[in-house]
Design a protein around this motif. Structure first.
Motif, short mmCIF file in Angstrom:
data_model
loop_
_atom_site.label_atom_id
_atom_site.label_comp_id
_atom_site.label_asym_id
_atom_site.label_seq_id
_atom_site.Cartn_x
_atom_site.Cartn_y
_atom_site.Cartn_z
N VAL A 244 29.95 -59.18 26.87
CA VAL A 244 30.80 -57.99 26.99
C VAL A 244 31.13 -57.76 28.46
O VAL A 244 30.31 -58.04 29.34
N ILE A 245 32.33 -57.22 28.71
CA ILE A 245 32.75 -56.84 30.06
C ILE A 245 32.75 -55.32 30.17
O ILE A 245 33.27 -54.62 29.30
N LEU A 246 32.16 -54.79 31.24
CA LEU A 246 32.34 -53.39 31.62
C LEU A 246 33.33 -53.40 32.77
O LEU A 246 33.10 -54.08 33.77
N CYS A 247 34.43 -52.66 32.64
CA CYS A 247 35.50 -52.77 33.63
C CYS A 247 36.04 -51.42 34.11
O CYS A 247 36.58 -50.65 33.32
N SER A 248 35.87 -51.18 35.39
CA SER A 248 36.57 -50.09 36.07
C SER A 248 37.80 -50.73 36.70
O SER A 248 37.72 -51.36 37.75
N ALA A 249 38.93 -50.61 36.02
CA ALA A 249 40.12 -51.37 36.40
C ALA A 249 40.68 -50.95 37.76
O ALA A 249 40.79 -49.76 38.05
N VAL B 288 26.25 -52.79 24.37
CA VAL B 288 25.22 -53.34 23.48
C VAL B 288 25.68 -53.24 22.03
O VAL B 288 25.50 -54.15 21.22
N TYR B 289 26.33 -52.13 21.70
CA TYR B 289 26.87 -51.93 20.35
C TYR B 289 27.94 -52.98 20.03
O TYR B 289 27.91 -53.62 18.96
N ILE C 244 21.56 -60.58 25.09
CA ILE C 244 22.86 -59.98 25.40
C ILE C 244 23.09 -59.99 26.91
O ILE C 244 22.24 -59.56 27.69
N ARG C 245 24.26 -60.50 27.31
CA ARG C 245 24.63 -60.57 28.73
C ARG C 245 25.89 -59.75 28.97
O ARG C 245 26.91 -59.96 28.31
#
Length: 330
Positions: free
Chosen positions: A94-99, A291-292, A37-38
């Motif tokens: 997956v992207i983690l985003c603080s817009a 991850v989910y 997972i990336r």
């Protein structure tokens, strides 16, 4: 003789291939990616609080055995869009985003194409969230404002009319909107006469908050309390008050985040109250959700509950002179 040479070359090439395979495996292990997972994390701009989120996310990713790469968008919508496009082309999951701006949610989703996005720190409108694909991890901002109002009503209980000054974050930020809304909602229901004598945005910035409130004080007007959307701006207000010779024990200055500096100011009697927002909890929850969404764990294995399939809330906590020393170390 030729056959021996052939076998010798085969052995050499076999050893080389084995070495390359081992080296490749070592590279993967160095990234901590045990299950493939990336995750790509793009941050509005990395300040003290967001650095706490980033550090917690990195630690959580290492614990989960997934790859996490982080980029600072430096407050640029264009840079953030390009970061997400690049992450999509490079095969992240997956992207983690603080817009940089929640108003760009559609553009960010289009840039990610089919990749799920975990928004954090700044929440898009609920119409842009979607169960199993676009979720938000954070703290319910309105609650922070409600906690601030409850503190003020207790601290100024003997006053029937309260003059309130508000220093807000960026106008389009969900935290600015939610915290201010929660504050005003509880104050309006108090039955007291509430006068908002000053209200402006300092964009989370200490120097700007100091300058803005200093200008207000030079008009000769006064406030019974100063409510700030974060601790950094509250500390700017504290300095403006000190410069003007104002007794900070009689005029409560309150913030949000319970930063180390904010808690120290409370211990010194310069700030009165703040609200702990767990950057650590948000960073951990964001990676957990990523991850989910990438299929790496089931919902029952999540450490936080998903509300309406799209929200994961990390609770706020009240901080005053009684417990500031505990939170300043978090």
């Amino acid at each position: 003789m030729k056959k021996k040479h052939f076998n010798k070359y085969c052995t050499v090439f076999g050893i080389m291939a084995l070495l390359l395979s081992v080296l490749a495996g070592c590279g993967k292990g160095a990234a901590g990616n045990k299950n493939g997972i990336r995750i790509f994390m793009t941050v509005n701009s990395i300040d003290t609080f967001r650095q706490t989120i980033v550090d917690a996310a990195k630690a959580k990713a290492a614990k989960e055995g997934v790859e996490l790469d982080v980029a600072d968008a430096h407050g640029s919508i264009e840079e953030q869009v390009e970061q997400i496009k690049k992450a999509q082309s490079e095969g992240y999951d997956v992207i983690l985003c603080s817009a940089v701006s929640v108003d760009t949610a559609v553009q960010l989703k289009m840039s990610a194409q089919e990749m799920p996005i975990v928004f954090f720190n700044s929440c898009p409108d609920e119409k842009y969230l979607e169960e199993g694909k676009y979720v938000y991890v954070g703290s319910s901002e309105q609650v922070a404002g409600e906690f601030q109002a409850e503190y003020l009503l207790s601290a100024l209980s003997g006053m029937e009319e309260i003059k309130v000054a508000i220093i807000k974050g960026p106008g389009n930020h969900s935290a600015s909107k939610g915290r201010t809304k929660g504050l005003k909602k509880v104050l309006a229901a108090s039955g007291k006469k509430i006068s908002y004598v000053f209200e402006d945005s300092a964009d989370w910035d200490r120097d700007k908050a100091q300058q803005l409130f200093g200008l207000f004080l030079r008009t000769g007007r006064s406030a019974d309390c100063i409510v700030c959307n974060n601790d950094t701006m509250a500390l700017g207000v504290v300095q403006a008050c000190k410069n003007a010779g104002i007794d900070l024990e009689s005029v409560p200055v309150i913030g949000v985040d319970a930063t180390a500096d904010g808690c120290e100011a409370i211990e010194k009697g310069e700030m009165a109250f703040t609200v702990y927002q767990s950057g650590t909890g948000q960073g951990e929850a964001a990676v957990d959700m990523a991850v989910y969404l990438a299929g790496g764990k089931s919902e029952k294995d999540l450490e936080h509950t998903i509300e309406d399939g799209t929200y994961v809330w990390v609770d706020f906590e009240k901080v005053d002179s009684q417990n500031a020393s505990q939170y300043g170390k978090k």
